[in-house]
Design an enzyme around this catalytic site. Structure first.
Site, mmCIF file in Angstrom:
data_model
loop_
_atom_site.group_PDB
_atom_site.id
_atom_site.type_symbol
_atom_site.label_atom_id
_atom_site.label_comp_id
_atom_site.label_asym_id
_atom_site.label_seq_id
_atom_site.Cartn_x
_atom_site.Cartn_y
_atom_site.Cartn_z
ATOM 1 N N LYS A 117 -9.152 -2.622 -9.923
ATOM 2 C CA LYS A 117 -9.311 -3.714 -9.022
ATOM 3 C C LYS A 117 -9.979 -3.274 -7.640
ATOM 4 O O LYS A 117 -9.524 -2.173 -7.258
ATOM 5 C CB LYS A 117 -7.895 -4.091 -8.652
ATOM 6 C CG LYS A 117 -7.723 -5.067 -7.698
ATOM 7 C CD LYS A 117 -6.714 -4.721 -6.453
ATOM 8 C CE LYS A 117 -6.947 -3.584 -5.604
ATOM 9 N NZ LYS A 117 -6.259 -3.320 -4.413
ATOM 10 N N THR A 118 -10.658 -3.978 -7.082
ATOM 11 C CA THR A 118 -11.153 -3.845 -5.532
ATOM 12 C C THR A 118 -12.307 -4.824 -5.511
ATOM 13 O O THR A 118 -13.416 -4.442 -6.175
ATOM 14 C CB THR A 118 -11.370 -2.425 -4.976
ATOM 15 O OG1 THR A 118 -11.501 -2.665 -3.387
ATOM 16 C CG2 THR A 118 -12.263 -1.656 -5.612
ATOM 17 N N ASP B 84 -7.277 4.740 -4.428
ATOM 18 C CA ASP B 84 -6.235 5.176 -4.223
ATOM 19 C C ASP B 84 -5.011 5.066 -5.092
ATOM 20 O O ASP B 84 -4.153 5.808 -5.453
ATOM 21 C CB ASP B 84 -5.898 4.906 -2.630
ATOM 22 C CG ASP B 84 -6.693 5.793 -1.755
ATOM 23 O OD1 ASP B 84 -7.179 6.420 -1.951
ATOM 24 O OD2 ASP B 84 -7.297 5.163 -0.711
ATOM 25 N N ARG C 61 0.958 -1.217 -0.139
ATOM 26 C CA ARG C 61 -0.124 0.123 -0.065
ATOM 27 C C ARG C 61 0.763 1.283 0.072
ATOM 28 O O ARG C 61 0.333 2.274 0.349
ATOM 29 C CB ARG C 61 -0.994 0.086 1.288
ATOM 30 C CG ARG C 61 -2.053 -1.048 1.080
ATOM 31 C CD ARG C 61 -3.110 -0.690 2.058
ATOM 32 N NE ARG C 61 -4.129 -1.654 2.445
ATOM 33 C CZ ARG C 61 -5.153 -1.510 1.364
ATOM 34 N NH1 ARG C 61 -5.332 -0.873 0.425
ATOM 35 N NH2 ARG C 61 -6.248 -2.723 1.765
ATOM 36 N N ASP D 237 -14.111 -4.039 -2.842
ATOM 37 C CA ASP D 237 -15.229 -3.125 -2.582
ATOM 38 C C ASP D 237 -16.127 -2.648 -3.366
ATOM 39 O O ASP D 237 -17.331 -2.298 -3.179
ATOM 40 C CB ASP D 237 -14.523 -1.790 -2.029
ATOM 41 C CG ASP D 237 -13.692 -2.298 -0.797
ATOM 42 O OD1 ASP D 237 -13.795 -3.221 -0.391
ATOM 43 O OD2 ASP D 237 -13.096 -1.337 -0.383
HETATM 44 P P1 FBP Z 1 -8.444 -2.098 -1.825
HETATM 45 O O1 FBP Z 1 -9.314 -0.741 -1.979
HETATM 46 O O2 FBP Z 1 -7.027 -1.599 -2.091
HETATM 47 O O3 FBP Z 1 -8.997 -2.900 -2.837
HETATM 48 O O4 FBP Z 1 -8.685 -2.868 -0.538
HETATM 49 C C1 FBP Z 1 -9.879 -3.080 -0.015
HETATM 50 C C2 FBP Z 1 -9.920 -3.837 0.983
HETATM 51 O O5 FBP Z 1 -10.294 -5.008 0.812
HETATM 52 C C3 FBP Z 1 -11.108 -3.458 2.129
HETATM 53 O O6 FBP Z 1 -12.227 -3.829 1.947
HETATM 54 C C4 FBP Z 1 -10.650 -3.499 3.418
HETATM 55 O O7 FBP Z 1 -11.025 -2.526 4.277
HETATM 56 C C5 FBP Z 1 -9.104 -3.065 3.351
HETATM 57 O O8 FBP Z 1 -8.823 -3.437 2.035
HETATM 58 C C6 FBP Z 1 -8.395 -3.982 4.612
HETATM 59 O O9 FBP Z 1 -6.854 -3.505 4.288
HETATM 60 P P2 FBP Z 1 -5.653 -4.501 4.383
HETATM 61 O O10 FBP Z 1 -5.401 -5.628 3.359
HETATM 62 O O11 FBP Z 1 -4.560 -3.659 4.724
HETATM 63 O O12 FBP Z 1 -5.950 -5.141 5.795
#
Ligand code: FBP
Length: 560
Positions: A203-204, A177, A146, A206
């Site tokens: 990608k995501t 992001d 990240r 979410d």
């Molecule tokens: P992205 O937006 O980078 O795809 O990540 C989404 C996510 O899976 C969210 O749903 C969640 O809140 C977050 O990542 C969790 O982050 P981490 O993997 O750093 O614990």
């Protein structure tokens, strides 16, 4: 050679489908340009910040009559942010397109996310290496991270690494992001006449990186099906034992798309949607009252069990919490270098420092929370300045508050049942699942199409494949300028250009499906049990029992 499971072996054989326009050969594509675009908001500011890449047209690809030769190119790829099923197939599509355009082309994978391009950590892809990962979940092929790419120094280091490897294009596979990073890098590369292109891929899990051209981000399909399978299993359990309320928090950092989709696939008794909570200005207390009321009504009908779905991002949408968290985010940015705060050894002292700095109303909201939740709210922000909502146990907070409310109701004769709750958090369980056929095809197409955008000289674009409810052959491939999706938002206490998140539309058909049915689902048990997404797989997976049983039976037979 690593041992593979039967399903892995079967999935390796799957040949992902491509849109018809891309399936005729990467060098015989014609690019069709639409009209100039503008950002979703704050046009003047975004235009000033992206003077070289702003306003470009949307493009689509169609098959042309002729095939042109493609000069050899080296491309770098980065997986950025949270895992999402299908990431490996994006890389497979990119790799296959690049090799079919010119076998001399090379693909480099930067390791561990965006930091790989800064630190010069990479691998070169080969057929043998790529083939092991086709149609598999996860991002382990090159890892993810990240790190935010935004400073001049980072851009200069990235340039040095690209120049060393002869890389003329970088593909960033990421969410809102990460694609904001892609837009910044693309702009910097053009401004500095580097000749390096940058292409993003949506990608995501979410599902909040979307607009008219990006119908859905990849991974959402598989993740929601996986969560729906798990919720269905819990619903069966609840309906069998009839003694627990299951509070299930579902991943989705901000928007509630994942919770909403999983709810439509399973029909639980209660589904909270963060966007609705915000629109109706529901306080934490009113959410507790709403849920307690349903629990009490079911209890009055002899049902001391049920399923409640809670979107992960809920806490940031409850008005008093939103205001407090925004205030807290600014304070946390200042406290990063505050010696008193850094030296404070107990959480109690940290809370006191924070409460002194918060505005009065926000301080009283913060102090009313249980210590565990306060500590979770103070935990490190992600590199983009966001609270890590996956670490905030909203489901437990609600259970605690609802328990007290029901006790109060019981003493007034308004609740006649029992309330015993179990909490769950479904997130990581779905992010690396085997991609569904949809995600396998979609991701492969996105990667393949990313190379088409590179081959046509574009930069600052997001790979776009749409018309997704039709068969893959009818999908429309093309690209949209990243700046088109941007607006200005506050991050780490400063206004920054970022890609706007797409939230659940409360006047849209998806939310309507829930709101039309939820009263019925609350009181009657209309549970759906979707089952495993890989149910139709090789017979060695579907028909044979567990390893445990096989090993135990084998031992029993030896001992007999
Ligand atoms: P992205 O937006 O980078 O795809 O990540 C989404 C996510 O899976 C969210 O749903 C969640 O809140 C977050 O990542 C969790 O982050 P981490 O993997 O750093 O614990």
């Amino acid at each position: 050679m690593t041992k593979l499971s039967p399903l892995q072996e079967e999935r390796l054989k799957y040949q992902p489908k491509l849109p018809q326009s891309l399936s005729q050969g990467i060098n015989s594509l014609e690019m069709v340009e639409g009209s100039a675009t503008q950002s979703v908001r704050d046009q003047e500011q975004i235009k000033a910040l992206f003077s070289n890449t702003y306003g470009k047209p949307v493009v689509t690809f169609k098959v042309s009559g002729s095939s042109k030769a493609s000069e050899a190119k080296n491309v770098g790829v980065i997986l950025s942010g949270g895992q999402a099923p299908g990431g490996h197939n994006v890389i497979a599509g990119l790799y296959d397109a690049l090799k079919s355009a010119n076998p001399a082309n090379k693909l480099y994978g930067f390791l561990g996310g965006p930091s790989g391009i800064i630190d010069g950590k990479y691998i070169e892809f080969t057929d043998e290496f790529m083939n092991q990962y086709r149609n598999t979940g996860g991002f382990d092929i090159i890892g993810s991270g990240r790190t935010k790419l935004e400073t001049e120094d980072q851009f200069r280091e990235s340039l040095k690494v690209c120049q060393k490897l002869g890389i003329s294009a970088v593909v960033i596979i990421g969410g809102d992001d990460s694609n904001t990073n892609a837009a910044l890098l693309a702009e910097w590369f053009v401004k500095n006449n580097t000749g390096i292109q940058v292409i993003g891929c949506p990608k995501t899990i979410d599902g909040d990186l979307k607009n008219e051209q990006i119908e859905i981000s990849f991974g959402f399909d598989t993740a929601t099906k996986t969560y729906a399978e798990l919720i269905g299993n819990i619903q069966r359990d609840a309906n069998s034992a009839k003694k627990y309320w299951h509070f299930i928090k579902i991943m989705g950092r901000s928007a509630s798309h994942v919770a909403l989709e999983a709810a439509l696939q399973t029909q639980p008794n209660i589904t909270l949607i963060s966007e609705e909570v915000e629109a109706k200005q529901m306080s934490l207390e009113s959410i507790v009252n709403y849920m307690s009321d349903i629990i009490a009504k079911r209890a009055a009908n002899g049902k001391n069990f049920g399923i409640a779905i809670i979107p992960e991002g809920l806490i940031e949408f409850i008005p008093e919490m939103k205001s407090m968290i925004a205030n807290l985010n600014d304070i946390m940015a200042e406290l990063e270098s505050d010696s008193n705060f850094l030296a404070a050894t107990s959480m109690h002292d940290k809370f006191a420092i924070v409460e002194r700095r918060l505005d009065d109303v926000n301080a009283s909201v913060f102090s009313s929370l249980p210590a565990g939740i306060k500590a979770q709210l103070l935990a490190d922000r992600d590199p983009h300045g966001n609270v890590q909502v996956s670490k905030i146990e909203t489901e437990k907070l609600l259970i605690e508050m609802i328990s007290s409310k029901l006790n109060e109701m019981k003493s007034q004769g308004q609740f006649v049942g029992k309330f015993s709750a179990q909490s769950h958090f479904f997130g990581y369980e779905g992010r690396c699942a085997f991609p569904s056929n949809f995600d396998a095809d979609y991701c492969y197409s996105l990667g393949y199409n990313a190379f088409a955008l590179i081959n046509n000289g574009l930069t600052g674009y997001l790979s776009s494949v749409r018309n997704l409810t039709k068969p893959a052959s009818e999908w429309i491939a093309g690209g949209i300028p990243l700046t088109m999706m941007m607006n200005m938002e506050k991050r780490h206490g400063e206004m920054k250009p970022v890609i706007q998140k797409a939230l659940v539309k409360l006047d849209g058909p998806v939310f309507k499906q829930l709101s039309d049915n939820r009263d019925d689902w609350a009181m009657n048990d209309r549970y759906l049990f979707p089952g495993a997404i890989q149910y139709f797989g090789p017979s060695s997976v579907c028909d044979i029992t567990t390893r445990t049983l096989q090993l135990e039976r084998a031992k029993e037979l030896v001992n007999a």
